[in-house]
Write a protein that holds these residues in place. Structure first.
Motif, PDB file in Angstrom:
ATOM      1  N   THR A 158      39.147  25.920  10.866  1.00 48.21           N
ATOM      2  CA  THR A 158      38.285  24.630  12.112  1.00 48.21           C
ATOM      3  C   THR A 158      39.458  23.393  11.550  1.00 48.21           C
ATOM      4  N   ALA A 159      38.947  23.050  10.086  1.00 50.87           N
ATOM      5  CA  ALA A 159      39.227  21.881   9.261  1.00 50.87           C
ATOM      6  C   ALA A 159      39.820  21.918   9.547  1.00 50.87           C
ATOM      7  N   SER A 160      40.984  22.677   9.115  1.00 53.01           N
ATOM      8  CA  SER A 160      42.656  22.705   9.001  1.00 53.01           C
ATOM      9  C   SER A 160      43.308  21.745  10.572  1.00 53.01           C
ATOM     10  N   ALA A 161      42.660  22.817  11.341  1.00 49.55           N
ATOM     11  CA  ALA A 161      43.379  21.793  13.177  1.00 49.55           C
ATOM     12  C   ALA A 161      42.755  20.308  13.208  1.00 49.55           C
ATOM     13  N   ALA A 162      41.451  19.788  12.511  1.00 45.77           N
ATOM     14  CA  ALA A 162      41.076  18.431  12.180  1.00 45.77           C
ATOM     15  C   ALA A 162      42.319  17.853  11.712  1.00 45.77           C
ATOM     16  N   CYS A 163      42.314  18.085  10.742  1.00 45.14           N
ATOM     17  CA  CYS A 163      42.972  17.828   9.429  1.00 45.14           C
ATOM     18  C   CYS A 163      44.570  16.775  10.496  1.00 45.14           C
ATOM     19  N   GLN A 164      45.778  18.212  10.466  1.00 47.29           N
ATOM     20  CA  GLN A 164      46.619  18.514  11.518  1.00 47.29           C
ATOM     21  C   GLN A 164      46.397  17.486  12.840  1.00 47.29           C
ATOM     22  N   ALA A 165      45.497  17.499  12.812  1.00 41.69           N
ATOM     23  CA  ALA A 165      46.112  16.093  13.909  1.00 41.69           C
ATOM     24  C   ALA A 165      45.922  14.890  13.680  1.00 41.69           C
TER      25      ALA A 165
END
Length: 256
Positions: free
Chosen positions: A106-113
């Motif tokens: 979940t956090a990694s998706a926001a990070c990639q964004a």
């Protein structure tokens, strides 16, 4: 605004559906989410083989990939008519507090964004009684979307070096109908996990490990995300998306 939603629990999970329903009242919402549970995959990217994309409805897809794969597909895959104004990841079934962030899809998706030049917001809830209420946090995200976006710093979408370090927003709360308030700029707590592995030898003499989840113990570091959520508040933390070096310790000498 044009919004891209994903998660790591899978397309059909209630958290992302609640968030999409609430945000769709006021915004153009696109959903690209894993076709099944991908919890704990961190920042894993699929770099070989083809990934199946299934259309579920207008602007909504289930993708045979990890959460970060979904963000890559949404921003670089040409599915959307243009860049989203923000990415929202979640609402995750389970906390992403402190050290959880290291493992969280979940956090990694926001990070990639934010690394791709788009504000990224991760949303998670924790439950003490296995009752999961997503609507209150979805409503909070919708009402405060502009403020949450303003807390992000992103890379330049044209590929140029960012003006500042990239930062995404990590939001945590309890599973509840309402909250006491908001605590912003909380410090990620340190989490000790009590997970174990159980070794099993099968009748064919092959050995197998079975993962057994333990209950994490959280250590507060002052104004922590864990404390805020435990006290009934929404916790908002700003997290660096890129590696940041630790200060050099004085007194250490190196030689060649």
């Amino acid at each position: 605004m044009r919004l891209l939603l994903t998660n790591d629990d899978g397309y059909d999970c209630e958290g992302i559906q609640s968030l999409a329903k609430r945000l769709s009242r006021d915004h153009e919402v696109w959903v690209i989410a894993p076709d099944r549970n991908r919890s704990g995959v961190s920042h894993c990217i699929s770099m070989s083989g083809a990934l199946r994309l299934v259309t579920r409805s207008a602007r909504a897809y289930a993708y045979e990939g990890n959460p970060v794969d979904c963000i890559i597909a949404g921003i670089r895959g040409g599915l959307l008519p243009g860049l989203p104004d923000a990415v929202l990841s979640g609402i995750n079934k389970g906390a992403n507090i402190g050290t959880d962030i290291v493992y969280s899809g979940t956090a990694s998706a926001a990070c990639q964004a934010v690394l791709y030049g788009v504000p990224g917001i991760a949303l998670s809830i924790v439950s003490s009684n296995d009752i999961w209420q997503y609507d209150a946090l979805a409503d909070f995200a919708a009402k405060n979307l502009s403020q949450l976006i303003s807390l992000c710093t992103v890379a330049q979408s044209d590929g140029a070096m960012p003006h500042d370090r990239c930062v995404y927003v990590n939001v945590n709360a309890s599973s509840a109908y309402s909250y006491r308030g908001v605590k912003s700029n909380t410090t990620p707590a340190f989490r000790q996990y009590k997970d174990t592995l159980q070794l099993y030898t099968a009748p064919d003499t092959q050995n197998y490990f079975f993962f057994k989840e333990g209950k994490p113990v959280s250590e507060s570091r002052g104004n922590s995300d864990y404390e805020a959520v435990h006290e009934g508040y929404i916790s908002i933390s700003r997290i660096f998306a890129e590696p940041v070096n630790a200060d050099v310790v004085d007194g250490i000498a190196f030689s060649l």
